[in-house]
Scaffold this active site. Structure first.
Site, mmCIF file in Angstrom:
data_model
loop_
_atom_site.group_PDB
_atom_site.id
_atom_site.type_symbol
_atom_site.label_atom_id
_atom_site.label_comp_id
_atom_site.label_asym_id
_atom_site.label_seq_id
_atom_site.Cartn_x
_atom_site.Cartn_y
_atom_site.Cartn_z
ATOM 1 N N GLU A 148 -16.026 -6.838 -10.379
ATOM 2 C CA GLU A 148 -17.491 -7.497 -10.537
ATOM 3 C C GLU A 148 -17.506 -8.792 -10.612
ATOM 4 O O GLU A 148 -16.757 -9.483 -11.458
ATOM 5 C CB GLU A 148 -18.013 -6.530 -11.586
ATOM 6 C CG GLU A 148 -19.449 -7.113 -12.054
ATOM 7 C CD GLU A 148 -20.423 -6.007 -12.636
ATOM 8 O OE1 GLU A 148 -19.689 -4.956 -13.419
ATOM 9 O OE2 GLU A 148 -21.371 -6.201 -13.107
ATOM 10 N N ASN A 153 -23.688 -3.999 -12.729
ATOM 11 C CA ASN A 153 -24.723 -4.336 -13.127
ATOM 12 C C ASN A 153 -25.205 -5.449 -12.582
ATOM 13 O O ASN A 153 -26.443 -6.009 -12.072
ATOM 14 C CB ASN A 153 -25.012 -4.654 -14.604
ATOM 15 C CG ASN A 153 -24.961 -3.377 -15.630
ATOM 16 O OD1 ASN A 153 -24.992 -2.285 -15.045
ATOM 17 N ND2 ASN A 153 -24.497 -3.435 -16.605
ATOM 18 N N ASN A 162 -26.167 0.556 -8.332
ATOM 19 C CA ASN A 162 -25.403 0.744 -9.340
ATOM 20 C C ASN A 162 -26.452 1.242 -10.671
ATOM 21 O O ASN A 162 -27.383 0.616 -10.892
ATOM 22 C CB ASN A 162 -24.862 -0.396 -9.939
ATOM 23 C CG ASN A 162 -23.917 -0.228 -11.090
ATOM 24 O OD1 ASN A 162 -22.833 0.373 -11.119
ATOM 25 N ND2 ASN A 162 -24.486 -0.883 -12.086
ATOM 26 N N GLU A 163 -25.980 2.207 -11.051
ATOM 27 C CA GLU A 163 -26.462 2.816 -12.357
ATOM 28 C C GLU A 163 -28.114 2.656 -12.604
ATOM 29 O O GLU A 163 -28.460 2.083 -13.651
ATOM 30 C CB GLU A 163 -25.780 2.218 -13.808
ATOM 31 C CG GLU A 163 -24.286 2.317 -13.948
ATOM 32 C CD GLU A 163 -23.715 1.816 -15.137
ATOM 33 O OE1 GLU A 163 -24.173 1.032 -15.886
ATOM 34 O OE2 GLU A 163 -22.520 2.286 -15.434
ATOM 35 N N TYR A 183 -17.055 5.711 -20.087
ATOM 36 C CA TYR A 183 -16.185 4.595 -20.689
ATOM 37 C C TYR A 183 -15.923 5.493 -22.261
ATOM 38 O O TYR A 183 -17.026 6.091 -22.742
ATOM 39 C CB TYR A 183 -16.791 3.598 -21.162
ATOM 40 C CG TYR A 183 -16.821 2.490 -19.750
ATOM 41 C CD1 TYR A 183 -15.637 1.951 -19.055
ATOM 42 C CD2 TYR A 183 -18.155 2.683 -19.316
ATOM 43 C CE1 TYR A 183 -15.984 1.162 -18.071
ATOM 44 C CE2 TYR A 183 -18.405 1.833 -18.105
ATOM 45 C CZ TYR A 183 -17.207 1.158 -17.448
ATOM 46 O OH TYR A 183 -17.309 0.314 -16.329
ATOM 47 N N GLU A 201 -16.571 4.280 -12.052
ATOM 48 C CA GLU A 201 -16.066 3.365 -13.263
ATOM 49 C C GLU A 201 -15.669 4.384 -14.261
ATOM 50 O O GLU A 201 -16.260 5.315 -14.642
ATOM 51 C CB GLU A 201 -17.742 2.657 -13.695
ATOM 52 C CG GLU A 201 -18.178 1.551 -12.845
ATOM 53 C CD GLU A 201 -19.061 0.779 -13.558
ATOM 54 O OE1 GLU A 201 -19.170 0.539 -14.763
ATOM 55 O OE2 GLU A 201 -19.992 -0.003 -12.740
ATOM 56 N N GLN A 220 -12.493 -2.614 -15.196
ATOM 57 C CA GLN A 220 -12.298 -3.439 -14.047
ATOM 58 C C GLN A 220 -10.976 -3.817 -13.753
ATOM 59 O O GLN A 220 -9.961 -3.474 -14.525
ATOM 60 C CB GLN A 220 -13.207 -4.327 -14.115
ATOM 61 C CG GLN A 220 -14.657 -4.093 -14.372
ATOM 62 C CD GLN A 220 -15.729 -5.234 -14.562
ATOM 63 O OE1 GLN A 220 -15.481 -6.259 -14.067
ATOM 64 N NE2 GLN A 220 -16.916 -4.904 -14.527
HETATM 65 O O1 LIG Z 1 -23.473 3.139 -22.211
HETATM 66 N N1 LIG Z 1 -24.505 2.100 -21.708
HETATM 67 O O2 LIG Z 1 -25.212 1.847 -22.497
HETATM 68 C C1 LIG Z 1 -23.801 1.330 -20.772
HETATM 69 C C2 LIG Z 1 -24.277 -0.006 -20.413
HETATM 70 C C3 LIG Z 1 -24.020 -0.658 -19.479
HETATM 71 C C4 LIG Z 1 -22.993 -0.439 -18.617
HETATM 72 O O3 LIG Z 1 -22.732 -0.995 -17.416
HETATM 73 C C5 LIG Z 1 -21.730 -0.586 -16.743
HETATM 74 O O4 LIG Z 1 -20.419 -0.953 -17.220
HETATM 75 C C6 LIG Z 1 -20.442 -2.629 -16.776
HETATM 76 C C7 LIG Z 1 -18.840 -3.004 -17.001
HETATM 77 O O5 LIG Z 1 -17.919 -2.373 -16.056
HETATM 78 C C8 LIG Z 1 -20.595 -2.435 -15.262
HETATM 79 O O6 LIG Z 1 -21.248 -3.802 -14.692
HETATM 80 C C9 LIG Z 1 -21.925 -1.391 -15.309
HETATM 81 O O7 LIG Z 1 -22.112 -0.559 -13.982
HETATM 82 C C10 LIG Z 1 -22.395 1.085 -18.711
HETATM 83 C C11 LIG Z 1 -22.947 1.634 -19.808
#
Ligand SMILES: O=[N+]([O-])c1ccc(O[C@@H]2O[C@@H](CO)[C@H](O)[C@H]2O)cc1
Length: 505
Positions: free
Chosen positions: A30, A75, A175-176, A247, A295, A352
């Site tokens: 990214e 993002n 994305n998201e 995550y 991701e 990443q």
């Molecule tokens: O749980 N959240 O609030 C949350 C907020 C942002 C988020 O961003 C994602 O993770 C970022 C880092 O890999 C990527 O750019 C995006 O797609 C992923 C999860």
């Protein structure tokens, strides 16, 4: 100390859930923090090639074994105009990237990333902006990348130096878009309508492409389930995959729950697959839609102060988590969850690749090195091939505060009939050693060639210098009883066992 129950595992070459797609071992580049600038790209670095890409990083990417790279966000993509990143570099604008409050210099763009990925032998997975842009910009990018010549966009690519089309086969529809943090965040119905229209236009440019629609940003999203159903109902005919992101981190010193993160990943995947199939049944859609887990990682997100708290800079550090061997054990276990769902999860991206929650770290003008999480990923990308085997596992229950009772020993296994190689991946989540007996009677011959393990307390988070000692350590296994292999897993560890095998006719 209680006597832990023997864990039994039964595998059979005929009992599998199909081929593992090599795309499962992807990662993610990214335009964020130092992933691109001073990560993969740093002109002037002693190891930089004539295009400014760091060859020391390339070497580690090859060793990591990634098969696919998602690009350029994240993002970031939701505010990105890809036309800023093409043409003569000196004319490219400096833009404020709202996602990470960075100044994007646009010195790397489509025409730099794609040849770099091709030289590495890695498949690109391109994301289009469905936040601040839409159908037009998305279709134009497919035309720029995939049409050979004779239109303004394809001829512009040729003029910019790429005579042949890039033939990008895999595309993310934004994305998201379910996340309120996303620039141009949309409701499920708004996104589904836009994704469907973008998909139609992109496919009219190139009918051969595969498309990934956004699913939920994480399992606990309030719109989880409803979001997927809406997208699948409205855009199901025009998409091939729905995405998942997740995550994991250790909360409140609750190590047991953290060690069970993969059990939570299992539940999340099962829920998305059930939703896909329920909508297919309801709408009588016959095409099977699969999952792109594009991701996933360990990320200590609760320590991130949020983008608002960050001062605007150029390629300043963002979320450069330093990983412990405990984190690496969890990463290994998450890979087992993906392998155990390989019938439906076809794409995976460790998020990443460099510097940003990454297995590879760099110092500007300095060295590149491996984090602890590098090792399980590289081991699985290398060892897991062919079929994902169904594993019959008898193990005790492991109690966790967040996820209830989960298996103490988690297992995945693969067998490649073409190469005669098998691999078993085992996580011992408990604080006691775990004796494991693997029965592999269905194989005509079995010879364990290599057993290596990552132990949670080998070391804590540690910067630089670590690479030499962090790796996996050897473990003993006993093949002396035909049809069986016995080994003892250290407490809180992740293990890879490899074998040369022959399957019975
Ligand atoms: O749980 N959240 O609030 C949350 C907020 C942002 C988020 O961003 C994602 O993770 C970022 C880092 O890999 C990527 O750019 C995006 O797609 C992923 C999860």
């Amino acid at each position: 100390m209680p006597t832990p129950r023997l864990t039994t595992v039964v595998i059979d070459p005929d009992h599998h859930r199909g081929r593992i797609d090599r795309r499962l071992f992807g990662s993610f580049v990214e335009h964020m923090g130092r992933c691109v600038y001073t990560g993969v790209y740093e002109p002037g670095h002693p190891a930089a090639d004539e295009n400014g890409f760091r060859t020391d990083v390339e070497e580690l990417v090859r060793e990591l074994g990634v098969t696919l790279l998602r690009y350029p966000g994240g993002n970031f993509v939701s505010g990105y105009d890809w036309t800023d990143g093409i043409g003569p570099r000196e004319n490219r604008p400096r833009r404020l990237d709202l996602a990470w409050r960075s100044i994007e210099t646009n010195q790397v763009g489509t025409d730099e990333f794609l040849p770099w990925a091709a030289a590495l032998g890695v498949e690109p997975m391109m994301a289009v902006n469905l936040g601040t842009a839409g159908v037009n910009q998305a279709a134009a990018l497919v035309e720029y990348c995939n049409l050979s010549e004779g239109t303004a966009w394809s001829d512009l690519r040729r003029a910019n130096g790429a005579a042949k089309p890039y033939e990008i086969g895999l595309w993310c529809l934004g994305n998201e878009m379910d996340g309120p943090w996303q620039t141009g965040h949309k409701s499920a119905a708004e996104y589904a309508a836009l994704a469907n229209e973008a998909a139609k236009a992109m496919r009219l440019v190139d009918p051969g492409i595969e498309l990934v629609a956004c699913g939920s940003s994480f399992h606990e999203m309030p719109t989880f389930g409803y979001w997927e159903s809406t997208v699948l109902e409205q855009a199901g005919e025009n998409i091939d995959y729905i995405s998942m992101h997740a995550y994991y981190e250790e909360f409140d010193a609750d190590r047991a729950s953290f060690l069970a993160s993969a059990a939570s990943m299992d539940t999340f995947i099962d829920g998305v697959v059930a939703t896909i199939d329920a909508v297919a049944a309801r709408t009588r859609r016959r095409k099977q839609i699969n999952v792109s887990f594009d991701e996933w990682n360990v990320w200590y997100q609760s320590r991130f102060p949020g983008t608002e708290a960050v001062a605007i800079d150029i390629a300043g550090p963002r979320i450069e988590d330093v990983y412990s061997t405990l984190d690496a054990v969890v990463v290994g276990d998450l890979l087992s969850s993906l392998i155990n769902h390989a019938d439906r999860v076809k794409i995976g991206c460790l998020a990443q690749l460099v510097n940003v929650i990454a297995p590879i770290m760099t110092e500007p003008a300095g060295p590149a090195w491996k984090q602890a999480t590098f090792h399980p990923f590289a081991a699985v990308a290398q060892a897991a091939s062919g079929h994902s085997l169904v594993t019959r596992v008898g193990t005790s229950e492991f109690a966790t505060r967040r996820y209830g009772d989960v298996p103490t020993v988690a297992v995945s296994a693969t067998h490649d009939p073409e190469t005669g190689q098998a691999a078993i991946f085992l996580t011992n989540r408990s604080e006691y050693p775990a004796e494991v007996e693997v029965t592999h009677r269905g194989f005509e011959s079995w010879s364990t060639t290599d057993v290596r393990t990552m132990i949670a307390d080998q070391h804590g988070p540690r910067d630089r210098d670590a690479s030499a000692e962090v790796g996996l350590v050897s473990l003993a296994a006993d093949d002396s009883t035909p049809g069986r292999t016995v080994l003892t897993l250290p407490p809180q560890s992740w293990t890879v066992l490899r074998a040369d095998v022959a399957a019975a006719d």
